[in-house]
Design an enzyme around this catalytic site. Structure first.
Site, short mmCIF file in Angstrom:
data_model
loop_
_atom_site.label_atom_id
_atom_site.label_comp_id
_atom_site.label_asym_id
_atom_site.label_seq_id
_atom_site.Cartn_x
_atom_site.Cartn_y
_atom_site.Cartn_z
N ARG A 138 0.95 -1.19 -0.11
CA ARG A 138 0.00 0.10 0.08
C ARG A 138 1.15 1.28 -0.06
NH1 ARG A 138 -4.71 1.16 4.60
NH2 ARG A 138 -2.68 1.47 5.78
N THR B 149 -0.91 7.70 -1.29
CA THR B 149 -2.11 7.42 -1.92
C THR B 149 -2.97 6.33 -1.44
OG1 THR B 149 -1.56 5.82 -3.26
CG2 THR B 149 -0.94 7.99 -4.06
N ASP C 2 -1.57 -9.71 13.09
CA ASP C 2 -1.15 -9.66 11.68
C ASP C 2 -1.03 -11.00 11.22
OD1 ASP C 2 1.00 -9.36 9.83
OD2 ASP C 2 0.77 -7.33 9.97
N ASP D 189 3.05 -11.67 10.19
CA ASP D 189 3.72 -11.54 11.30
C ASP D 189 3.82 -12.94 12.23
OD1 ASP D 189 5.05 -9.25 10.63
OD2 ASP D 189 3.83 -8.10 12.02
#
Length: 209
Positions: free
Chosen positions: A104, A108, A200, A203
């Site tokens: 990402r 933006t 996550d 992770d």
């Protein structure tokens, strides 16, 4: 919501609960994810096409049915999607594997592709896209848009957990793609993590922070 399939088998739900626990070790989390992927693959592949072949049993010649594994492609959205692959491949070892890498852009907030590799002959193949978490849905939507450029015969999306926001995003952009998940959680927090979720996934799979 007719295109959403929640796999609520008791074994799936039991293993998901063990994965959610914050004290689950990396080894335990990774093993449970592989087991869950195998169980979910059973449901996701329920409608796979079969081919007739002639075989010899110890007693006579007969016709049997086999899955056309050469036409199936498992596509991992890097990196967490790789945690799904081994379990899925245990069920369909003849499947080909593709990878999509996205990140990402902090400015933006749009998904940017950094890796894309698919098998040949995609127009003749059925695709199962795997990614443990369907959170905002932006990366998954971008991955499906890119994948559709190869013209596959069909696409399914499989995740461990889905947030209502991610489902809405994916269905708005790709209403033709069915979503398979083991649970639809409550919501996203301000950082885009699924609640109650499991943290996550990448992770926890790879033991990174």
């Amino acid at each position: 919501m007719s295109n959403i399939h929640v796999i609520d088998h008791p074994l799936v739900q039991h293993k998901l609960t063990l994965m959610r626990r914050k004290d689950a070790s990396t080894n335990s989390f990774r093993r449970l994810l592989g087991e869950l992927a195998t169980l979910m693959a059973y449901e996701v592949t329920r409608d796979m096409p079969l081919s007739d072949i002639e075989i010899e049993t110890p007693l006579e010649t007969t016709t049997g049915k086999v899955i056309d594994g050469k036409k199936l492609v498992l596509v991992s959205i890097l990196r967490a999607g790789n945690g799904f692959l081994d379990g899925m491949l245990d069920v369909v070892p003849g499947a080909r594997v593709g990878h999509i890498g996205l990140y990402r852009d902090p400015a933006t907030l749009q998904a940017v592709e950094y890796y894309f590799k698919m098998p040949s002959g995609m127009k003749e193949r059925d695709v199962i896209v795997v990614d443990p978490m369907l959170a905002t849905g932006n990366s998954a939507s971008a991955a499906l848009t890119r994948l559709k450029q190869t013209g596959p015969r069909s696409i399914k999306f499989v995740c461990l957990l889905a947030a209502p926001e991610g489902i809405a995003t994916l269905q708005a952009a790709h209403p033709d793609v069915p979503i398979y998940t083991s649970a639809i959680d409550r919501q996203l927090n301000e950082h885009g993590y699924i609640l109650p979720g499991l943290g996550d996934a990448g992770d926890r799979i790879f033991g990174t922070k």
